[in-house]
Scaffold this active site. Structure first.
Site, PDB file in Angstrom:
ATOM      1  N   GLU A   1     -34.650 -22.856 -32.843  1.00  0.00           N
ATOM      2  CA  GLU A   1     -34.107 -23.946 -33.130  1.00  0.00           C
ATOM      3  C   GLU A   1     -34.906 -25.315 -32.987  1.00  0.00           C
ATOM      4  O   GLU A   1     -35.606 -25.181 -32.526  1.00  0.00           O
ATOM      5  CB  GLU A   1     -32.602 -23.734 -32.283  1.00  0.00           C
ATOM      6  CG  GLU A   1     -33.015 -23.774 -30.927  1.00  0.00           C
ATOM      7  CD  GLU A   1     -32.606 -24.531 -29.514  1.00  0.00           C
ATOM      8  OE1 GLU A   1     -33.328 -25.804 -30.474  1.00  0.00           O
ATOM      9  OE2 GLU A   1     -32.776 -24.481 -29.044  1.00  0.00           O
TER      10      GLU A   1
ATOM     11  N   ARG B   1     -28.994 -21.123 -22.563  1.00  0.00           N
ATOM     12  CA  ARG B   1     -28.545 -20.781 -23.967  1.00  0.00           C
ATOM     13  C   ARG B   1     -29.604 -21.630 -24.738  1.00  0.00           C
ATOM     14  O   ARG B   1     -28.087 -22.517 -25.470  1.00  0.00           O
ATOM     15  CB  ARG B   1     -27.308 -20.764 -23.761  1.00  0.00           C
ATOM     16  CG  ARG B   1     -26.139 -19.474 -22.810  1.00  0.00           C
ATOM     17  CD  ARG B   1     -25.464 -19.230 -23.416  1.00  0.00           C
ATOM     18  NE  ARG B   1     -23.955 -20.111 -23.650  1.00  0.00           N
ATOM     19  CZ  ARG B   1     -24.167 -21.173 -25.103  1.00  0.00           C
ATOM     20  NH1 ARG B   1     -23.830 -20.238 -25.608  1.00  0.00           N
ATOM     21  NH2 ARG B   1     -22.788 -21.776 -25.026  1.00  0.00           N
TER      22      ARG B   1
ATOM     23  N   CYS C   1     -41.668 -23.768 -32.607  1.00  0.00           N
ATOM     24  CA  CYS C   1     -43.039 -23.306 -32.284  1.00  0.00           C
ATOM     25  C   CYS C   1     -43.683 -23.260 -30.907  1.00  0.00           C
ATOM     26  O   CYS C   1     -44.644 -22.069 -30.353  1.00  0.00           O
ATOM     27  CB  CYS C   1     -44.349 -23.390 -33.138  1.00  0.00           C
ATOM     28  SG  CYS C   1     -44.894 -24.630 -33.538  1.00  0.00           S
TER      29      CYS C   1
ATOM     30  N   HIS D   1     -48.607 -25.693 -36.271  1.00  0.00           N
ATOM     31  CA  HIS D   1     -48.042 -24.565 -36.064  1.00  0.00           C
ATOM     32  C   HIS D   1     -49.241 -24.173 -35.173  1.00  0.00           C
ATOM     33  O   HIS D   1     -50.358 -23.897 -35.143  1.00  0.00           O
ATOM     34  CB  HIS D   1     -47.901 -23.347 -36.776  1.00  0.00           C
ATOM     35  CG  HIS D   1     -47.268 -22.384 -36.341  1.00  0.00           C
ATOM     36  ND1 HIS D   1     -46.454 -22.240 -35.535  1.00  0.00           N
ATOM     37  CD2 HIS D   1     -48.015 -21.254 -36.858  1.00  0.00           C
ATOM     38  CE1 HIS D   1     -45.550 -20.607 -35.628  1.00  0.00           C
ATOM     39  NE2 HIS D   1     -46.894 -19.846 -35.722  1.00  0.00           N
TER      40      HIS D   1
ATOM     41  N   ASP E   1     -46.620 -14.111 -32.141  1.00  0.00           N
ATOM     42  CA  ASP E   1     -46.437 -15.074 -32.944  1.00  0.00           C
ATOM     43  C   ASP E   1     -45.233 -15.436 -32.786  1.00  0.00           C
ATOM     44  O   ASP E   1     -44.468 -13.921 -32.903  1.00  0.00           O
ATOM     45  CB  ASP E   1     -46.462 -15.520 -34.052  1.00  0.00           C
ATOM     46  CG  ASP E   1     -46.211 -16.982 -34.211  1.00  0.00           C
ATOM     47  OD1 ASP E   1     -45.378 -17.724 -33.939  1.00  0.00           O
ATOM     48  OD2 ASP E   1     -46.817 -18.216 -35.790  1.00  0.00           O
TER      49      ASP E   1
END
Length: 293
Positions: A61, A85, A90, A129, A144
């Site tokens: 997220e 929570r 990445c 990334h 990953d």
């Protein structure tokens, strides 16, 4: 759909990516991911269990950059976030994952990649990334935990032109001279995900890339809502107002969300995210819901 259970809070000493791992944080992490206990051997089976456990326990997220909040890569901040929570993208996922692997005795080298999934062939994309190269008994694997809805849910052997099966789809790696390209099979076609080389990246590299993707106005993480929760049966995906669930072998279920309040409810109930705790997020979700179709 039921809400993900909350995990216990953790308080641990200050840690930086470049320092020796802090064992206290691993207990909470392994409890959250259900991948085992400290002392387990650094084997391929352990790596596979840890990777899948991480991906299924911690949603992907971008609520912080969307709400204009900073994204920390400090281990205590990351552990606190996921045990309250929340998830991340990445740099957060793979920084925490690498910390766990190093603590468990794995040799894990951080790498940077250029995302190709939505880029035209003639456009050079930045290295935005993060992924890991893990060596086990002389064999190298790509591992990953942070590529959203296309994240491989198993380690991939670093071999070219070999289709590799994971619990959530088929992948392969293509050798491009000094670089490698990760591809995923989607509806019978091979989608290019990202391109990387095997040069180790350093904390300063991730600090720079993380700052760019979390603050730059052209970054889609600062403009669009993205959330992914992976479960045994498939993946829940939310992109702005478009929610879908993609089972492993069946057509996707899709629906359109019509208000910021409805988006927040789906983030809470379906993705298990504490969306109501993110300052400024509600206004951003309202704005997304009001965008022209």
């Amino acid at each position: 759909m039921s809400r993900l259970p909350s995990a216990p809070e953790l308080h641990c000493s200050r840690y930086r990516f470049r320092e020796h791992p802090v064992s206290d944080s691993i207990a909470a992490y392994l409890n959250l991911t259900g991948a085992g206990v400290p002392g387990i051997a650094p084997s391929l089976d352990t790596l596979a269990r840890l990777q899948r456990g991480h991906i299924q326990a911690i949603p992907f997220e971008n609520l912080n950059p969307l709400a204009g909040l900073p994204v920390s890569l400090e281990i205590p901040a990351l552990v606190k976030k996921v045990t309250e929570r929340r998830g991340g993208y990445c740099f957060e996922h793979n920084t925490l994952y690498r910390h766990a692997l190093a603590t468990l005795g794995f040799q894990a080298t951080p790498l940077l990649a250029r995302v190709r999934m939505t880029a035209p062939p003639d456009v050079v994309t930045p290295r935005t990334h993060m992924l890991l190269l893990v060596e086990i008994d002389g064999e190298r694997f790509i591992s990953d935990t942070g590529f959203g809805k296309m994240t491989p849910t198993a380690p991939l052997r670093l071999v070219a032109d070999t289709v590799q099966h994971t619990p959530h789809g088929r992948y392969r790696l293509a050798s491009l001279g000094d670089e490698w390209r990760l591809e995923a099979e989607v509806d019978g076609d091979w989608l290019h995900l990202y391109v990387f080389d095997l040069r180790p990246a350093y904390p300063v590299d991730f600090e720079m890339s993380n700052w760019y993707v979390s603050t730059h106005p052209v970054s889609h993480f600062t403009r669009d809502l993205i959330a992914v929760r992976t479960v045994d049966e498939g993946r829940h995906v939310l992109h702005n107002t478009r929610y879908s669930f993609q089972p492993s072998e069946l057509p996707a279920e899709r629906r359109e969300l019509v208000s910021g309040e409805q988006i927040a409810q789906v983030l809470e109930d379906t993705f298990g995210l504490a969306a109501s705790d993110v300052p400024g997020l509600a206004a951003k979700l309202d704005g997304i819901a009001r965008r022209p179709a």
